[in-house]
Design an enzyme around this catalytic site. Structure first.
Site, PDB file in Angstrom:
ATOM      1  N   HIS A 184       0.820  -1.208   0.000  1.00  0.00           N
ATOM      2  CA  HIS A 184       0.000   0.000   0.000  1.00  0.00           C
ATOM      3  C   HIS A 184       0.854   1.259   0.000  1.00  0.00           C
ATOM      4  CE1 HIS A 184       0.449  -0.661   4.480  1.00  0.00           C
ATOM      5  NE2 HIS A 184       0.570   0.655   4.494  1.00  0.00           N
TER       6      HIS A 184
ATOM      7  N   GLU B 115      -7.609   4.404  10.039  1.00  0.00           N
ATOM      8  CA  GLU B 115      -7.161   4.144   8.670  1.00  0.00           C
ATOM      9  C   GLU B 115      -8.232   3.451   7.855  1.00  0.00           C
ATOM     10  OE1 GLU B 115      -5.646   0.759   7.559  1.00  0.00           O
ATOM     11  OE2 GLU B 115      -4.844  -0.002   9.450  1.00  0.00           O
TER      12      GLU B 115
ATOM     13  N   GLN C 137      -3.884   3.520   1.350  1.00  0.00           N
ATOM     14  CA  GLN C 137      -4.270   3.537   2.766  1.00  0.00           C
ATOM     15  C   GLN C 137      -4.404   4.995   3.207  1.00  0.00           C
ATOM     16  OE1 GLN C 137      -1.175   2.842   5.712  1.00  0.00           O
ATOM     17  NE2 GLN C 137      -2.479   1.372   6.767  1.00  0.00           N
TER      18      GLN C 137
ATOM     19  N   HIS D 222       3.923   7.260   3.532  1.00  0.00           N
ATOM     20  CA  HIS D 222       4.867   6.141   3.469  1.00  0.00           C
ATOM     21  C   HIS D 222       4.517   5.192   2.333  1.00  0.00           C
ATOM     22  CE1 HIS D 222       1.672   4.316   6.099  1.00  0.00           C
ATOM     23  NE2 HIS D 222       1.976   3.219   5.417  1.00  0.00           N
TER      24      HIS D 222
ATOM     25  N   GLU E 112       7.601   0.898   4.998  1.00  0.00           N
ATOM     26  CA  GLU E 112       6.998  -0.092   5.885  1.00  0.00           C
ATOM     27  C   GLU E 112       7.125  -1.465   5.233  1.00  0.00           C
ATOM     28  OE1 GLU E 112       2.879   0.838   6.759  1.00  0.00           O
ATOM     29  OE2 GLU E 112       2.467  -1.181   7.473  1.00  0.00           O
TER      30      GLU E 112
HETATM   31  C1  MC0 Z   1       9.294  12.100   9.504  1.00  0.00           C
HETATM   32  N1  MC0 Z   1      10.203  12.333   8.540  1.00  0.00           N
HETATM   33  C2  MC0 Z   1       9.764  11.815   7.387  1.00  0.00           C
HETATM   34  C3  MC0 Z   1       8.506  11.242   7.695  1.00  0.00           C
HETATM   35  N2  MC0 Z   1       8.245  11.436   9.014  1.00  0.00           N
HETATM   36  N3  MC0 Z   1      10.295  11.778   6.164  1.00  0.00           N
HETATM   37  C4  MC0 Z   1       9.579  11.169   5.193  1.00  0.00           C
HETATM   38  N4  MC0 Z   1       8.359  10.608   5.399  1.00  0.00           N
HETATM   39  C5  MC0 Z   1       7.789  10.637   6.636  1.00  0.00           C
HETATM   40  N5  MC0 Z   1       6.598  10.092   6.826  1.00  0.00           N
HETATM   41  C6  MC0 Z   1      11.467  13.064   8.685  1.00  0.00           C
HETATM   42  C7  MC0 Z   1      11.208  14.460   9.229  1.00  0.00           C
HETATM   43  O1  MC0 Z   1      10.904  15.361   8.188  1.00  0.00           O
HETATM   44  C8  MC0 Z   1      12.505  14.772   9.899  1.00  0.00           C
HETATM   45  O2  MC0 Z   1      13.443  15.207   8.941  1.00  0.00           O
HETATM   46  C9  MC0 Z   1      12.967  13.436  10.448  1.00  0.00           C
HETATM   47  O3  MC0 Z   1      12.278  12.429   9.656  1.00  0.00           O
HETATM   48  C10 MC0 Z   1      12.585  13.230  11.898  1.00  0.00           C
HETATM   49  O4  MC0 Z   1      11.179  13.358  12.011  1.00  0.00           O
HETATM   50  P1  MC0 Z   1      10.430  13.740  13.387  1.00  0.00           P
HETATM   51  O5  MC0 Z   1       8.972  13.516  13.210  1.00  0.00           O
HETATM   52  O6  MC0 Z   1      10.860  15.064  13.842  1.00  0.00           O
HETATM   53  O7  MC0 Z   1      11.094  12.748  14.388  1.00  0.00           O
HETATM   54  P2  MC0 Z   1      10.855  11.350  14.966  1.00  0.00           P
HETATM   55  O8  MC0 Z   1      12.210  10.714  14.928  1.00  0.00           O
HETATM   56  O9  MC0 Z   1      10.147  11.513  16.270  1.00  0.00           O
HETATM   57  O10 MC0 Z   1       9.835  10.547  14.008  1.00  0.00           O
HETATM   58  C11 MC0 Z   1      10.116  10.147  12.699  1.00  0.00           C
HETATM   59  C12 MC0 Z   1       9.833   8.653  12.539  1.00  0.00           C
HETATM   60  C13 MC0 Z   1       8.445   8.348  13.168  1.00  0.00           C
HETATM   61  C14 MC0 Z   1       9.875   8.302  11.042  1.00  0.00           C
HETATM   62  C15 MC0 Z   1      10.932   7.847  13.276  1.00  0.00           C
HETATM   63  O11 MC0 Z   1       7.444   9.129  12.525  1.00  0.00           O
HETATM   64  C16 MC0 Z   1       8.070   6.886  13.108  1.00  0.00           C
HETATM   65  O12 MC0 Z   1       8.516   6.080  13.925  1.00  0.00           O
HETATM   66  N6  MC0 Z   1       7.223   6.496  12.134  1.00  0.00           N
HETATM   67  C17 MC0 Z   1       6.786   5.086  12.002  1.00  0.00           C
HETATM   68  C18 MC0 Z   1       5.402   4.864  12.550  1.00  0.00           C
HETATM   69  C19 MC0 Z   1       4.334   5.620  11.785  1.00  0.00           C
HETATM   70  O13 MC0 Z   1       4.612   6.518  11.000  1.00  0.00           O
HETATM   71  N7  MC0 Z   1       3.040   5.249  12.054  1.00  0.00           N
HETATM   72  C20 MC0 Z   1       1.888   5.850  11.367  1.00  0.00           C
HETATM   73  C21 MC0 Z   1       1.399   4.963  10.277  1.00  0.00           C
HETATM   74  P3  MC0 Z   1      14.398  16.476   9.187  1.00  0.00           P
HETATM   75  O14 MC0 Z   1      15.170  16.616   7.907  1.00  0.00           O
HETATM   76  O15 MC0 Z   1      13.501  17.621   9.483  1.00  0.00           O
HETATM   77  O16 MC0 Z   1      15.246  16.069  10.364  1.00  0.00           O
HETATM   78  S1  MC0 Z   1       0.706   3.499  10.938  1.00  0.00           S
HETATM   79  C22 MC0 Z   1       0.374   2.456   9.678  1.00  0.00           C
HETATM   80  O17 MC0 Z   1       0.610   2.784   8.549  1.00  0.00           O
HETATM   81  C23 MC0 Z   1      -0.252   1.106  10.075  1.00  0.00           C
HETATM   82  C24 MC0 Z   1      -1.628   1.351  10.629  1.00  0.00           C
HETATM   83  C25 MC0 Z   1      -0.329   0.078   8.945  1.00  0.00           C
HETATM   84  O18 MC0 Z   1       0.089   0.339   7.800  1.00  0.00           O
HETATM   85  O19 MC0 Z   1      -0.836  -1.034   9.216  1.00  0.00           O
END
Ligand code: MC0
Length: 146
Positions: A7, A43, A60, A84, A134
């Site tokens: 997705h 979602e 999604q 993502h 992912e």
């Molecule tokens: C953050 N960044 C991204 C981004 N989110 N870059 C591209 N795409 C994204 N979606 C970048 C920011 O711009 C920043 O860059 C740097 O990463 C740090 O971001 P932050 O938000 O300030 O810091 P963190 O470290 O607290 O969080 C980023 C991180 C977090 C990716 C580690 O969002 C995470 O763990 N995501 C995974 C979980 C998630 O997203 N869940 C929701 C979907 P700069 O250059 O400014 O430093 S759940 C889902 O989809 C499930 C339901 C499913 O599919 O089944």
């Protein structure tokens, strides 16, 4: 290792309004809806087409549940858009281990609960050319392990 594009996750403020856009413009219907408290999202999955491994490639839609969730932070920073890309795999833990050995930070060393009983892990966007990535093992993907 990767068997399909599972997705594309799209961050939005209003799940119903965004789903209505996809219905009106493309004729896509919501096939599954879920609240994932751990991930902080509501979602909806919209099936686009079948994949060679017998699954669906989906859009999604993601609406944040709380202001401090990853999707809420993304919306505050970027506005609505692609959040993502998710790839399917028959064994999420093994695939995560392999990509980890190749220098990519695995954000969930223990796979978490994803859509419809799937097991998921995220890879750090900064190690994936700016793409939050992912890995998804669908509930029936593990049958392909053996
Ligand atoms: C953050 N960044 C991204 C981004 N989110 N870059 C591209 N795409 C994204 N979606 C970048 C920011 O711009 C920043 O860059 C740097 O990463 C740090 O971001 P932050 O938000 O300030 O810091 P963190 O470290 O607290 O969080 C980023 C991180 C977090 C990716 C580690 O969002 C995470 O763990 N995501 C995974 C979980 C998630 O997203 N869940 C929701 C979907 P700069 O250059 O400014 O430093 S759940 C889902 O989809 C499930 C339901 C499913 O599919 O089944």
């Amino acid at each position: 290792m990767l068997t399909r594009i599972d997705h594309v996750g799209i961050a939005c403020h209003d799940l119903e309004a965004t789903a209505e856009f996809y219905r009106r413009v493309y004729g896509l219907e919501v096939a599954h809806e879920e609240v994932n408290e751990e991930q902080g999202v509501r979602e909806a999955m919209l099936r686009v087409g079948g994949t060679a491994d017998g699954h669906w490639a989906c859009v999604q839609l993601l609406q944040p549940l709380t202001d401090d969730s990853p999707v809420a932070k993304f919306l505050q920073r970027n506005g609505e858009g692609v959040h993502h890309v998710a790839f399917g795999t028959a064994d999420v833990a093994a695939t995560a281990e392999t990509v980890g050995q190749r220098g990519v930070r695995v954000l969930d060393p223990e796979p978490r609960h994803g859509t419809a009983g799937s097991r998921i892990t995220f890879l750090h966007p900064k190690d994936c050319g700016g793409v939050l990535t992912e890995l998804v093992e669908a509930a029936d993907d593990s049958a392909a392990k053996s």
